[in-house]
Each structure stands twice: as structure tokens, then as C-alpha cells.
Motif scaffolding. Structure first.
Motif, PDB file in Angstrom:
ATOM      1  N   GLY A 123      -9.759  15.664  -7.400  1.00 31.69           N
ATOM      2  CA  GLY A 123      -8.542  15.078  -7.943  1.00 31.69           C
ATOM      3  C   GLY A 123      -7.967  14.001  -7.047  1.00 31.69           C
ATOM      4  N   TYR A 124      -7.955  14.236  -5.744  1.00 35.16           N
ATOM      5  CA  TYR A 124      -7.418  13.241  -4.812  1.00 35.16           C
ATOM      6  C   TYR A 124      -8.349  12.027  -4.717  1.00 35.16           C
ATOM      7  CZ  TYR A 124      -3.291  15.634  -2.996  1.00 35.16           C
ATOM      8  OH  TYR A 124      -2.046  16.193  -2.867  1.00 35.16           O
ATOM      9  N   ARG A 125      -9.645  12.250  -4.811  1.00 37.37           N
ATOM     10  CA  ARG A 125     -10.562  11.108  -4.789  1.00 37.37           C
ATOM     11  C   ARG A 125     -10.320  10.201  -6.000  1.00 37.37           C
ATOM     12  NH1 ARG A 125     -16.440  13.791  -3.104  1.00 37.37           N
ATOM     13  NH2 ARG A 125     -15.742  14.708  -1.118  1.00 37.37           N
ATOM     14  N   GLN A 126     -10.084  10.822  -7.149  1.00 38.30           N
ATOM     15  CA  GLN A 126      -9.772  10.025  -8.337  1.00 38.30           C
ATOM     16  C   GLN A 126      -8.486   9.229  -8.125  1.00 38.30           C
ATOM     17  OE1 GLN A 126     -12.772  10.046  -9.934  1.00 38.30           O
ATOM     18  NE2 GLN A 126     -11.711  10.186 -11.875  1.00 38.30           N
ATOM     19  N   ARG A 127      -7.509   9.859  -7.498  1.00 36.94           N
ATOM     20  CA  ARG A 127      -6.245   9.158  -7.227  1.00 36.94           C
ATOM     21  C   ARG A 127      -6.454   7.972  -6.284  1.00 36.94           C
ATOM     22  NH1 ARG A 127      -1.386  11.835  -8.469  1.00 36.94           N
ATOM     23  NH2 ARG A 127      -1.703  13.851  -9.494  1.00 36.94           N
ATOM     24  N   VAL A 128      -7.299   8.170  -5.266  1.00 38.98           N
ATOM     25  CA  VAL A 128      -7.589   7.065  -4.349  1.00 38.98           C
ATOM     26  C   VAL A 128      -8.293   5.938  -5.102  1.00 38.98           C
ATOM     27  CG1 VAL A 128      -8.870   6.377  -2.280  1.00 38.98           C
ATOM     28  CG2 VAL A 128      -7.679   8.583  -2.326  1.00 38.98           C
ATOM     29  N   GLY A 129      -9.184   6.295  -6.037  1.00 38.90           N
ATOM     30  CA  GLY A 129      -9.834   5.283  -6.856  1.00 38.90           C
ATOM     31  C   GLY A 129      -8.839   4.497  -7.694  1.00 38.90           C
ATOM     32  N   VAL A 130      -7.852   5.187  -8.246  1.00 39.96           N
ATOM     33  CA  VAL A 130      -6.803   4.495  -9.011  1.00 39.96           C
ATOM     34  C   VAL A 130      -5.981   3.605  -8.084  1.00 39.96           C
ATOM     35  CG1 VAL A 130      -4.730   4.791 -10.412  1.00 39.96           C
ATOM     36  CG2 VAL A 130      -6.675   6.305 -10.757  1.00 39.96           C
ATOM     37  N   ALA A 131      -5.724   4.075  -6.866  1.00 41.57           N
ATOM     38  CA  ALA A 131      -4.948   3.288  -5.902  1.00 41.57           C
ATOM     39  C   ALA A 131      -5.623   1.950  -5.616  1.00 41.57           C
ATOM     40  CB  ALA A 131      -4.744   4.079  -4.614  1.00 41.57           C
ATOM     41  N   GLN A 132      -6.966   1.967  -5.410  1.00 39.71           N
ATOM     42  CA  GLN A 132      -7.649   0.685  -5.166  1.00 39.71           C
ATOM     43  C   GLN A 132      -7.583  -0.205  -6.394  1.00 39.71           C
ATOM     44  OE1 GLN A 132     -10.612  -0.697  -6.471  1.00 39.71           O
ATOM     45  NE2 GLN A 132     -10.981   0.992  -7.924  1.00 39.71           N
TER      46      GLN A 132
ATOM     47  N   GLN B  65      -4.894  19.195 -13.098  1.00 41.20           N
ATOM     48  CA  GLN B  65      -5.089  17.838 -12.605  1.00 41.20           C
ATOM     49  C   GLN B  65      -5.145  16.829 -13.743  1.00 41.20           C
ATOM     50  OE1 GLN B  65      -8.712  18.609 -10.420  1.00 41.20           O
ATOM     51  NE2 GLN B  65      -7.663  18.630  -8.441  1.00 41.20           N
ATOM     52  N   VAL B  66      -5.747  17.232 -14.887  1.00 45.71           N
ATOM     53  CA  VAL B  66      -5.787  16.350 -16.059  1.00 45.71           C
ATOM     54  C   VAL B  66      -4.369  16.078 -16.555  1.00 45.71           C
ATOM     55  CG1 VAL B  66      -6.506  16.158 -18.474  1.00 45.71           C
ATOM     56  CG2 VAL B  66      -8.111  17.026 -16.763  1.00 45.71           C
ATOM     57  N   ALA B  67      -3.530  17.117 -16.578  1.00 43.44           N
ATOM     58  CA  ALA B  67      -2.137  16.951 -17.019  1.00 43.44           C
ATOM     59  C   ALA B  67      -1.389  16.004 -16.083  1.00 43.44           C
ATOM     60  CB  ALA B  67      -1.446  18.306 -17.079  1.00 43.44           C
ATOM     61  N   GLU B  68      -1.605  16.150 -14.777  1.00 42.82           N
ATOM     62  CA  GLU B  68      -0.968  15.251 -13.816  1.00 42.82           C
ATOM     63  C   GLU B  68      -1.452  13.822 -13.996  1.00 42.82           C
ATOM     64  OE1 GLU B  68      -1.903  16.857 -10.032  1.00 42.82           O
ATOM     65  OE2 GLU B  68      -0.616  18.624 -10.237  1.00 42.82           O
TER      66      GLU B  68
ATOM     67  N   ILE C 236       0.831  -1.204   0.000  1.00 44.41           N
ATOM     68  CA  ILE C 236       0.000   0.000   0.000  1.00 44.41           C
ATOM     69  C   ILE C 236       0.865   1.254   0.000  1.00 44.41           C
ATOM     70  CG2 ILE C 236      -1.661   1.341   1.354  1.00 44.41           C
ATOM     71  CD1 ILE C 236      -2.971  -1.262   2.182  1.00 44.41           C
ATOM     72  N   ALA C 237       1.971   1.211   0.735  1.00 44.76           N
ATOM     73  CA  ALA C 237       2.872   2.368   0.773  1.00 44.76           C
ATOM     74  C   ALA C 237       3.459   2.646  -0.611  1.00 44.76           C
ATOM     75  CB  ALA C 237       3.988   2.127   1.791  1.00 44.76           C
ATOM     76  N   GLU C 238       3.812   1.595  -1.348  1.00 47.34           N
ATOM     77  CA  GLU C 238       4.373   1.769  -2.688  1.00 47.34           C
ATOM     78  C   GLU C 238       3.339   2.381  -3.635  1.00 47.34           C
ATOM     79  OE1 GLU C 238       5.592  -2.146  -3.697  1.00 47.34           O
ATOM     80  OE2 GLU C 238       7.508  -2.031  -2.595  1.00 47.34           O
ATOM     81  N   ILE C 239       2.098   1.923  -3.528  1.00 45.23           N
ATOM     82  CA  ILE C 239       1.035   2.472  -4.393  1.00 45.23           C
ATOM     83  C   ILE C 239       0.768   3.932  -4.048  1.00 45.23           C
ATOM     84  CG2 ILE C 239      -1.437   2.347  -4.918  1.00 45.23           C
ATOM     85  CD1 ILE C 239      -1.222  -0.670  -4.738  1.00 45.23           C
ATOM     86  N   CYS C 240       0.705   4.254  -2.756  1.00 49.42           N
ATOM     87  CA  CYS C 240       0.453   5.642  -2.344  1.00 49.42           C
ATOM     88  C   CYS C 240       1.561   6.568  -2.833  1.00 49.42           C
ATOM     89  CB  CYS C 240       0.330   5.724  -0.828  1.00 49.42           C
ATOM     90  SG  CYS C 240      -1.184   4.981  -0.177  1.00 49.42           S
ATOM     91  N   GLU C 241       2.775   6.084  -2.841  1.00 50.73           N
ATOM     92  CA  GLU C 241       3.892   6.898  -3.332  1.00 50.73           C
ATOM     93  C   GLU C 241       3.789   7.083  -4.847  1.00 50.73           C
ATOM     94  OE1 GLU C 241       8.813   6.954  -3.286  1.00 50.73           O
ATOM     95  OE2 GLU C 241       7.704   5.393  -2.210  1.00 50.73           O
ATOM     96  N   LEU C 242       3.422   6.016  -5.546  1.00 45.96           N
ATOM     97  CA  LEU C 242       3.275   6.096  -6.998  1.00 45.96           C
ATOM     98  C   LEU C 242       2.146   7.050  -7.381  1.00 45.96           C
ATOM     99  CD1 LEU C 242       3.890   5.034  -9.898  1.00 45.96           C
ATOM    100  CD2 LEU C 242       2.221   3.219  -9.445  1.00 45.96           C
ATOM    101  N   ILE C 243       1.028   6.964  -6.684  1.00 45.45           N
ATOM    102  CA  ILE C 243      -0.144   7.781  -6.996  1.00 45.45           C
ATOM    103  C   ILE C 243      -0.045   9.170  -6.376  1.00 45.45           C
ATOM    104  CG2 ILE C 243      -2.688   7.813  -6.941  1.00 45.45           C
ATOM    105  CD1 ILE C 243      -1.518   5.599  -8.592  1.00 45.45           C
ATOM    106  N   GLU C 244       0.933   9.348  -5.487  1.00 41.86           N
ATOM    107  CA  GLU C 244       1.165  10.629  -4.810  1.00 41.86           C
ATOM    108  C   GLU C 244      -0.021  11.021  -3.921  1.00 41.86           C
ATOM    109  OE1 GLU C 244       2.196  13.499  -7.780  1.00 41.86           O
ATOM    110  OE2 GLU C 244       4.082  12.506  -8.302  1.00 41.86           O
ATOM    111  N   ILE C 245      -0.400  10.081  -3.038  1.00 49.41           N
ATOM    112  CA  ILE C 245      -1.462  10.368  -2.062  1.00 49.41           C
ATOM    113  C   ILE C 245      -0.969  10.133  -0.632  1.00 49.41           C
ATOM    114  CG2 ILE C 245      -3.388   9.914  -3.625  1.00 49.41           C
ATOM    115  CD1 ILE C 245      -3.603   7.115  -2.400  1.00 49.41           C
TER     116      ILE C 245
END
Length: 352
Positions: free
Chosen positions: A135-144, A166-169, A112-121
């Protein structure tokens, strides 16, 4: 990684998906495009195993989604258009819960730590999901979706509601993810798809209309009848002269700031009209310097509109065309041998 073969989904008399086939390879980002109601969501629901197909097969890394669903689904990460988030959980609680729900066997804390670092959350790890930005909610969705290191990642409208930065990121994030797995990206933001995807599949009315790289589609659809020229001359006479070219459909002019006297003209003619020579002759006749002439590259939006409007016919490769002619000749020879269905002048006595 993914093979969809002769896939069909029937709802009573309505055929939502009509005998489609395509593949996605590891390390490839595939854009899955189509108008509303084209069959995109139905197809993605069948790929993930949420819906069963009427006929056809779906295999994920060799596992059939219906015959071996657990093995196939273990290879898939899915972010639907509305991320499946629990607003009363913190990011940590949510990812812990999804980790257990998916029965991931990797070391939980480290994974989980590796995914959070990759997704930057990482900086919102202990915050309540309901207090996060879109934007952060979308990132959390990608993390799951990334829990368990899936080999196939399916993203359905992942940038809905995001601002341009956020789209560019998110675009850069998708590119990084595409280096590790196969990614299917469905989006109505065609600029995102054009800048991100290696290949696109365009579907409409349940059928695949195009399956190719964007560069190849552009090359097929942008030819000698669709060009951009730069001419050093007064805009009104130049524009008027260009508009007189037989077969011309559209002419658009734009000025270059660094060269006030030079205008760029985008010209489109009928598909069977080559407008390069008439443009050259106009420039020579009026002594207007013709600085550049090149085929105009269509944007993905223009390609999408042409294909879904029914005005595009894919070119037939020479080998395929030859094969069609050979098969027609064989059919004709068999018909002649059997004396069946031939015109009157091909039979003795003029009888059918």
C-alpha cells in the motif's frame, strides 16, 4: 484537458486501437475499462507519449503529444501498473531524484512536503522503499506522478495487491486528486470504478463501445423488462407464479430479515417485454400485497458484461434518428432525380 481524436494504432495486420475518440475534463475522474487485450494499455501509452500513433491526434491542454511532446508531457502524471520505484532508495531520495528528472521548477522541499502530506507518506519519508508495504509503495508511486502538479493524472491498476481497507483509502485519495486535475483510472476492480468515477469509457477490440456516466448507462440498460418487486406472500407459490410470466428470462428471490414474510424478487424479461402488468395481476389475483415495484439498477459489472458481450446497442437520440431519416430522404430524392439505382416500379416503363 485531454482530447483523443480518431486515434489508431496498427501493428502489421493487427489493429490494436481502431479510430477512437474521447475527452477528459479538469475535475473529472474518467474510468477507462475493457477486457484484457482490449487496447487500454496501448491507448494510455500513446497518451503519455511512450508509443506513437499510426494516425489520429492526442492533445493535452492544447499541446499535441507528438508535435509538442515536452509541453504535453509536462502536464501529465503517470502511475503504471508496476510503479517505477527504486527499492534501494529511501522515499526522500526517490522523490528528490524524480523531482530533478522531471525538471520541476517549483520549490523542491516545500513541494515534496505538500505531496507527502496529501498522500499520507510523511511517516515513511526516511524509510527504504523495499521495506514498505504494498500500500505504501503504491502511495509513493502516486507521489512521483504528482510531482510538478500535473493537470492530467493517469492511474493504471493503482489498487492491485491492496487489501480492502487500503482500496477504500485509495478511493478517497483518488477523489481528492480528482478535484484538482483530470484523472484517468484504469482498473479491473469495477466496484472501485463505480464508487469513484464520474464517467466511464468502455473499450473492446480497440473500439469504444460506450462513453457515458454510469447513471446514464444504467438508465439506458435498465428498463421495464428488468425490475425488482417486494411481495408479501409464501415464497414457493409466488416464485412459481412469477416464473410463468411469458417472456421472463430470470427470477431471483431474496428474503428481508426485518420482514420474514416479505421476499424481494429481481425479474428480467426479454428486451421487448413489459412485465409490470403481469406482476401486478399475479399479486392481485392471489391477494398477495405488492409492496414495491421499481426498475432494477444494474451494477457496473453487469453493464460491463452486457456491453462487452455485444448484447447492448446504445439508444439513438430522437434528433439523430430524425437526421438519419432526413438524410435518407435527401439521398432518395437525388437518386430519383438522377434516375439511378431505383426499383423497377419507380421508373417509367418498369426499366432499371
Amino acid at each position: 484537458m485531454l482530447e483523443v481524436k480518431n486515434l489508431t494504432k496498427q501493428y502489421g495486420h493487427k489493429r490494436a486501437v481502431d479510430n477512437i475518440s474521447f475527452t477528459a475534463r479538469r475535475g473529472e475522474i474518467l474510468g477507462f475499462l475493457g477486457p484484457n487485450g482490449a487496447g487500454k494499455s496501448t491507448t494510455m501509452n500513446m497518451i503519455t507519449g511512450y508509443l506513437s500513433s499510426t494516425s489520429g491526434t492526442i492533445t493535452v491542454d492544447g499541446h499535441d503529444i507528438l508535435d509538442d511532446p515536452i509541453a504535453a508531457k509536462s502536464k501529465i502524471g503517470y502511475l503504471p501498473e508496476l510503479p517505477p520505484l527504486y527499492m534501494d532508495m529511501t522515499v526522500r531520495e526517490y522523490l528528490d531524484f524524480m523531482f530533478d528528472l522531471k525538471k520541476v521548477t517549483l520549490p523542491k522541499k516545500q513541494h515534496i512536503a505538500e505531496i507527502c502530506e496529501l498522500i499520507e507518506i510523511t511517516d515513511v519519508y526516511e524509510r527504504m522503499i523495499r521495506n514498505l508495504s504494498k500500500g505504501y509503495r503504491q502511495r509513493v508511486g502516486v507521489a512521483q506522478a504528482l510531482l510538478g502538479n500535473p493537470d492530467l493524472l493517469i492511474l493504471d491498476e493503482p489498487t492491485v495487491g491492496l487489501d480492502p481497507s487500503q482500496v477504500a483509502e485509495f478511493r478517497e485519495l483518488i477523489r481528492r486528486l480528482g478535484q484538482k486535475c483530470a484523472v484517468i483510472l484504469s482498473s479491473h476492480i469495477l466496484e472501485l470504478v463505480q464508487l469513484t468515477c464520474d464517467r466511464v469509457v468502455i473499450i473492446d477490440h480497440g473500439r469504444i463501445l460506450a462513453d457515458n456516466t454510469i447513471d446514464s448507462l444504467t438508465k439506458d440498460m435498465s428498463a421495464d423488462h428488468h425490475i425488482t418487486v417486494r411481495i408479501d406472500g409464501p415464497i414457493e407459490p409466488v416464485y412459481a407464479a412469477l416464473r410463468e410470466i411469458p417472456g421472463l428470462l430470470r427470477c431471483k428471490a431474496g428474503q428481508k430479515k426485518e420482514e420474514p414474510s416479505v421476499y424481494e424478487y429481481t425479474l428480467e424479461a426479454a428486451a421487448d417485454v413489459d412485465i409490470r402488468r403481469p406482476v401486478f395481476e399475479i399479486a392481485r389475483e392471489h391477494n398477495w400485497p405488492l409492496l414495491t415495484m421499481r426498475s432494477a439498477e444494474l451494477t457496473l459489472e453487469e453493464i460491463f458484461l452486457k456491453i462487452t458481450s455485444g448484447s447492448y446497442e446504445p439508444p439513438v437520440p430522437a434528433a439523430a434518428a430524425d437526421q438519419v431519416q432526413i438524410e435518407a430522404a435527401v439521398d432518395q430524392a437525388i437518386a430519383e432525380q438522377n434516375g439511378a439505382d431505383l426499383p423497377a416500379d419507380h421508373n417509367e416503363g418498369g426499366e432499371n
